[in-house]
Motif scaffolding. Structure first.
Motif, mmCIF file in Angstrom:
data_model
loop_
_atom_site.group_PDB
_atom_site.id
_atom_site.type_symbol
_atom_site.label_atom_id
_atom_site.label_comp_id
_atom_site.label_asym_id
_atom_site.label_seq_id
_atom_site.Cartn_x
_atom_site.Cartn_y
_atom_site.Cartn_z
ATOM 1 N N THR B 36 -3.419 -0.637 11.718
ATOM 2 C CA THR B 36 -4.081 -1.288 10.592
ATOM 3 C C THR B 36 -5.276 -0.458 10.133
ATOM 4 O O THR B 36 -5.456 -0.200 8.942
ATOM 5 N N GLN B 37 -6.082 -0.016 11.106
ATOM 6 C CA GLN B 37 -7.260 0.771 10.743
ATOM 7 C C GLN B 37 -6.857 2.097 10.120
ATOM 8 O O GLN B 37 -7.505 2.579 9.201
ATOM 9 N N LEU B 38 -5.787 2.670 10.648
ATOM 10 C CA LEU B 38 -5.308 3.948 10.108
ATOM 11 C C LEU B 38 -4.908 3.760 8.652
ATOM 12 O O LEU B 38 -5.272 4.543 7.781
ATOM 13 N N ALA B 39 -4.179 2.678 8.387
ATOM 14 C CA ALA B 39 -3.737 2.415 7.018
ATOM 15 C C ALA B 39 -4.938 2.180 6.110
ATOM 16 O O ALA B 39 -5.005 2.723 5.003
ATOM 17 N N LEU B 40 -5.904 1.389 6.570
ATOM 18 C CA LEU B 40 -7.081 1.096 5.751
ATOM 19 C C LEU B 40 -7.877 2.372 5.483
ATOM 20 O O LEU B 40 -8.302 2.635 4.359
ATOM 21 N N SER B 41 -8.070 3.184 6.546
ATOM 22 C CA SER B 41 -8.870 4.396 6.377
ATOM 23 C C SER B 41 -8.167 5.397 5.473
ATOM 24 O O SER B 41 -8.803 6.058 4.652
ATOM 25 N N LEU B 42 -6.853 5.523 5.634
ATOM 26 C CA LEU B 42 -6.114 6.463 4.790
ATOM 27 C C LEU B 42 -6.156 6.023 3.328
ATOM 28 O O LEU B 42 -6.271 6.833 2.425
ATOM 29 N N ARG B 43 -6.094 4.706 3.153
ATOM 30 C CA ARG B 43 -6.130 4.194 1.790
ATOM 31 C C ARG B 43 -7.460 4.529 1.137
ATOM 32 O O ARG B 43 -7.512 4.896 -0.040
ATOM 33 N N SER B 44 -8.539 4.414 1.895
ATOM 34 C CA SER B 44 -9.833 4.692 1.266
ATOM 35 C C SER B 44 -10.201 6.179 1.340
ATOM 36 O O SER B 44 -11.261 6.568 0.888
ATOM 37 N N SER B 45 -9.306 6.996 1.917
ATOM 38 C CA SER B 45 -9.619 8.425 2.015
ATOM 39 C C SER B 45 -9.627 9.100 0.641
ATOM 40 O O SER B 45 -10.241 10.130 0.447
ATOM 41 N N PRO B 47 -9.243 7.966 -3.820
ATOM 42 C CA PRO B 47 -9.077 6.811 -4.729
ATOM 43 C C PRO B 47 -7.643 6.615 -5.202
ATOM 44 O O PRO B 47 -7.327 5.594 -5.797
ATOM 45 N N THR B 48 -6.791 7.583 -4.939
ATOM 46 C CA THR B 48 -5.414 7.403 -5.406
ATOM 47 C C THR B 48 -4.413 7.350 -4.263
ATOM 48 O O THR B 48 -3.210 7.259 -4.500
ATOM 49 N N ALA B 49 -4.908 7.419 -3.018
ATOM 50 C CA ALA B 49 -3.986 7.450 -1.877
ATOM 51 C C ALA B 49 -3.140 6.190 -1.827
ATOM 52 O O ALA B 49 -3.644 5.079 -1.998
ATOM 53 N N ARG B 50 -1.860 6.389 -1.624
ATOM 54 C CA ARG B 50 -0.957 5.242 -1.496
ATOM 55 C C ARG B 50 -0.406 5.229 -0.077
ATOM 56 O O ARG B 50 0.124 6.220 0.398
ATOM 57 N N VAL B 51 -0.550 4.077 0.567
ATOM 58 C CA VAL B 51 -0.217 3.980 1.980
ATOM 59 C C VAL B 51 0.754 2.829 2.221
ATOM 60 O O VAL B 51 0.654 1.783 1.580
ATOM 61 N N GLY B 52 1.691 3.046 3.119
ATOM 62 C CA GLY B 52 2.591 1.972 3.515
ATOM 63 C C GLY B 52 2.410 1.711 4.994
ATOM 64 O O GLY B 52 2.043 2.621 5.751
ATOM 65 N N ILE B 53 2.624 0.493 5.413
ATOM 66 C CA ILE B 53 2.559 0.199 6.844
ATOM 67 C C ILE B 53 3.785 -0.630 7.211
ATOM 68 O O ILE B 53 4.044 -1.668 6.621
ATOM 69 N N LEU B 54 4.556 -0.104 8.152
ATOM 70 C CA LEU B 54 5.797 -0.768 8.552
ATOM 71 C C LEU B 54 5.661 -1.202 10.004
ATOM 72 O O LEU B 54 5.329 -0.415 10.879
ATOM 73 N N ASP B 55 5.903 -2.484 10.241
ATOM 74 C CA ASP B 55 5.753 -3.067 11.568
ATOM 75 C C ASP B 55 7.149 -3.213 12.173
ATOM 76 O O ASP B 55 7.917 -4.058 11.755
ATOM 77 N N VAL B 56 7.496 -2.358 13.132
ATOM 78 C CA VAL B 56 8.830 -2.500 13.723
ATOM 79 C C VAL B 56 8.776 -3.226 15.066
ATOM 80 O O VAL B 56 9.730 -3.208 15.824
ATOM 81 N N ASP B 57 7.641 -3.867 15.354
ATOM 82 C CA ASP B 57 7.584 -4.724 16.533
ATOM 83 C C ASP B 57 8.259 -6.037 16.146
ATOM 84 O O ASP B 57 7.639 -6.931 15.602
ATOM 85 N N LEU B 58 9.568 -6.091 16.401
ATOM 86 C CA LEU B 58 10.352 -7.204 15.856
ATOM 87 C C LEU B 58 10.127 -8.498 16.611
ATOM 88 O O LEU B 58 10.179 -9.573 16.035
ATOM 89 N N ALA B 91 -2.024 -2.339 -5.515
ATOM 90 C CA ALA B 91 -0.753 -1.907 -4.925
ATOM 91 C C ALA B 91 -0.803 -0.523 -4.288
ATOM 92 O O ALA B 91 0.058 0.307 -4.507
ATOM 93 N N ARG B 92 -1.839 -0.283 -3.509
ATOM 94 C CA ARG B 92 -1.898 0.992 -2.800
ATOM 95 C C ARG B 92 -1.753 0.822 -1.297
ATOM 96 O O ARG B 92 -1.807 1.785 -0.552
ATOM 97 N N LEU B 93 -1.609 -0.424 -0.860
ATOM 98 C CA LEU B 93 -1.393 -0.650 0.572
ATOM 99 C C LEU B 93 -0.222 -1.618 0.744
ATOM 100 O O LEU B 93 -0.375 -2.822 0.642
ATOM 101 N N ALA B 94 0.954 -1.024 0.945
ATOM 102 C CA ALA B 94 2.171 -1.819 1.036
ATOM 103 C C ALA B 94 2.471 -2.125 2.492
ATOM 104 O O ALA B 94 2.223 -1.300 3.365
ATOM 105 N N CYS B 95 2.980 -3.313 2.747
ATOM 106 C CA CYS B 95 3.203 -3.715 4.132
ATOM 107 C C CYS B 95 4.559 -4.405 4.270
ATOM 108 O O CYS B 95 4.971 -5.168 3.403
ATOM 109 N N MET B 96 5.256 -4.093 5.359
ATOM 110 C CA MET B 96 6.511 -4.783 5.630
ATOM 111 C C MET B 96 6.598 -5.092 7.118
ATOM 112 O O MET B 96 6.285 -4.250 7.955
ATOM 113 N N SER B 97 7.001 -6.312 7.424
ATOM 114 C CA SER B 97 7.091 -6.735 8.816
ATOM 115 C C SER B 97 8.097 -7.860 8.922
ATOM 116 O O SER B 97 8.331 -8.594 7.968
ATOM 117 N N VAL B 98 8.681 -7.998 10.084
ATOM 118 C CA VAL B 98 9.631 -9.089 10.283
ATOM 119 C C VAL B 98 8.887 -10.423 10.228
ATOM 120 O O VAL B 98 9.471 -11.464 9.965
#
Lengths: 330, 299
Positions: B36-45, B47-58, B91-98
């Motif tokens: 989560t922190q990685l995604a947040l930090s990368l997003r604010s790294s 102003p145009t960074a687009r980040v996705g975070i995929l949770d495969v802990d099903l 829409a610069r921080l996309a998230c997908m999780s089960v």
């Protein structure tokens, strides 16, 4: 869109072979070998013949081996790193403190076995005898079995998919020479997946006496534990109770207690209430617990006076929790 | 013959520049919080960074909770599943999780390997990530089905994958981190480095630092194994509470859902940047990013 695969309906852990196609109906289903997904699968013929619907050949052997085990207790949590293995070890040590009792600990966390380290027997190996694999003994009345004893080095990763893990678990239950046991405590990996289903299916006939569920106070952990309790209900394992670990930390300097993992939604106690599960107690966080685990010594023996030891013993000794199982099983 | 990139997963991830897998071997060491922190930090790294975070802990998805997205539904479009955007209209921080697919949060996902494998393949091939600078993948503990499936399905984009290992300082966790390292080596995924989490706890009362889970173990392991050590993070109760945030009351939740969650999530990033961990983590990300270009040249 998401269907929950019912544990009870898949009594054979090998039901879905390693090389099965994606939508394999399971070798036991009536569609085995006949579903669309089966076209081209190497096992199609076997499945269609119905041979796979026979019960797992390991089951009678497991039943035989488990007939000399009086009580089987699962330690579960849903979330990782909340102290399942530590609790399992303390429970084992506490039971074994009574010389008249024989206790076994089985570690079914195949990918991350911690039990050997925590019990201080990480360098031991398993020996095979005519009556099966001998458990590694911590003391005369405490035998342990873990995949950790079988790896050439602790660095080696077990990169196995489900069916191989199931195979090993069935071997732990049928090929290990447990002997006469009063308690078999089973430490599980986090989650609700292959390992859990396998243990449950293999022990279905012999019966699991109950599960102790471990949590930490924060909601992120409680979420997973809620799912674990849901799992227990689905597969019909009685929940002995809930233990809240890492609740509160006493600063060794100023002796003030602070909450590292804040119970933002009421912690374990509230969860126990909501799910009508017994709350067994909470154990404060003590850096010496982790240290004892690293060195493989018993925290209860090393620091019997610490609040955490007292909390552990209160939970374990509260005979109202463990013998109540005894009563129900006659 | 079709080119190796030409699989549904390869096509879908064609516009994803970097894929970072966060793994640990042991559970509860902070993979999801680091992801989560990685995604947040990368997003604010940028102003145009687009980040996705995929949770495969099903069987234990925590990312929705941490991003304050509990209970959001996933929508289906003609072009696949629409991820949940943690920052609403930007829409610069996309998230997908089960977690988004479960009806009730206490529902357990009791799946064996093949079903997990299918779900992961679907996450990789059917989610409409669009163009991403970084895709952070949070994994469950261990080295089993989920991990093997990830590596297998992402074979067409293997050259863009790298990994971060998270550990806590105590020996029991390091043991599992070693297994995780063996896994990345066996699957030849380059490592950006190692993060030591929960290294020390500052008493809010007297300021005394206690090494709740010992300290220095991660750094020591990195030195021994010749890994880049990215840094250590102390236990930060402020961060724990932030990522554990209590649910907003119903009325507020309804407003939020109507607005696509924007209000709440902006707050999350703002509040995150005020925690004492945020600057430490920024340094970790910078260090990790210096490792990325070096990977660019490889096959």
């Amino acid at each position: 869109m998401i269907a929950i695969q019912q544990a009870v309906s898949t009594p054979d852990p090998l039901s879905v072979p390693a090389n099965a196609p994606e939508h394999c109906p399971g070798t036991e289903s009536e569609f085995a070998g006949k579903a669309d997904a089966c076209a081209g699968c190497a096992n199609q013929e076997t499945c269609a013949s119905g041979a796979a619907r026979e019960p797992d050949p390991a089951l009678p052997f497991v039943r035989e081996r488990m007939s000399t085990v009086k009580r089987k207790i699962l330690v579960l949590s849903g979330k990782g790193g909340v102290g399942k293995s530590t609790f399992t070890a303390q429970l084992g040590w506490a039971f074994a403190a009574d010389e008249t009792l024989q206790t076994g600990i089985m570690d079914v966390d195949i990918c991350g076995p911690s039990i050997p380290t925590i019990l201080g027997i990480a360098s031991e190996q398993v020996h095979a005898s005519s009556s099966g694999w001998s458990p590694v003994y911590v003391q005369d009345n405490l035998g342990v079995m873990s995949v950790g004893f079988m790896l050439p080095s602790s660095k080696d990763a077990v990169m196995w998919r489900g069916p191989k893990k199931n195979g090993l678990i069935s071997q732990f239950l049928k090929d290990v020479d447990w002997g006469e046991l009063d308690y078999l405590v089973i430490d599980t990996p986090p989650g609700t997946s292959d390992e859990h289903l396998s243990v449950v299916t293999y022990l279905k006939e012999s019966g699991i006496d109950g599960a102790v569920v471990i949590t930490t106070p924060q909601e992120v952990a409680l979420q997973d534990v809620r799912r674990e309790i849901d799992f227990c209900r689905k597969v019909g394992i009685p929940v002995i109770g809930l233990v809240e670990n890492m609740s509160g930390f006493v600063c060794p300097n100023c002796k003030n207690e602070s909450q590292i993992f804040k119970p933002s939604t009421g912690g374990g106690r509230r969860l126990a209430q909501d799910t009508s599960v017994d709350f067994l107690g909470s154990v404060p966080l003590d850096p010496r617990i982790g240290k004892s685990a690293d060195y493989g010594v018993s925290f209860l023996d090393e620091y019997p006076e610490s609040p955490a030891s007292i909390a552990y013993l209160d939970i374990i000794d509260s005979k109202s929790h463990f013998p109540c199982i005894e009563g129900t099983r006659g | 013959m079709a080119s190796p990139e030409d699989t549904p997963v390869g096509r879908r991830l064609r516009l994803v520049k970097h894929i970072i897998i966060v793994c640990s071997g042991k559970g509860g060491v902070g993979k999801s919080s680091v992801s989560t922190q990685l995604a947040l930090s990368l997003r604010s790294s940028s102003p145009t960074a687009r980040v996705g975070i995929l949770d495969v802990d099903l069987t234990g998805p925590s990312i929705p909770r941490m991003l304050g997205l509990d209970g959001h539904p996933v929508h289906q479009s003609s072009d696949g599943w629409v991820p949940v955007y943690a920052d609403g209209s930007e829409a610069r921080l996309a998230c997908m999780s089960v977690g988004f697919l479960l009806k009730r949060k206490e529902d357990s996902v009791v799946w064996r390997g093949p079903k997990k494998n299918a779900m992961i393949r679907q996450f990789l091939s059917d989610v409409r990530w669009g163009e991403l600078d970084y895709l952070v993948i949070d994994t469950p503990p261990g080295t089993s089905d989920e991990h093997l499936s990830l590596v297998e399905h992402m074979a067409p984009v293997h050259s863009r994958i790298s990994a971060v290992i998270v550990t806590t300082p105590q020996a029991v966790a390091l043991l599992d981190a070693m297994k995780c390292l063996s896994f990345t080596r066996a699957t030849s995924i380059p490592l950006l480095g190692l993060i030591e989490n929960m290294s020390g706890y500052v008493c809010p009362c007297c300021g005394e630092i206690s090494n709740v889970f010992s300290t220095g173990g991660g750094e020591e392991m990195a030195r021994r194994e010749g890994l880049r050590f990215l840094g250590s993070l102390p236990v930060d109760t402020e961060l724990v509470s932030l990522l554990d945030a209590t649910e907003p009351d119903d009325q507020e939740a309804n407003v939020m859902l109507a607005e696509g969650g924007s209000r709440h999530s902006f707050r999350l990033l703002e509040r995150y940047e005020k925690t004492s961990t945020a600057p430490l983590f920024r340094a970790i990300v910078e260090k990790a990013m210096t490792a990325l270009p070096a990977l660019e040249g490889r096959e």
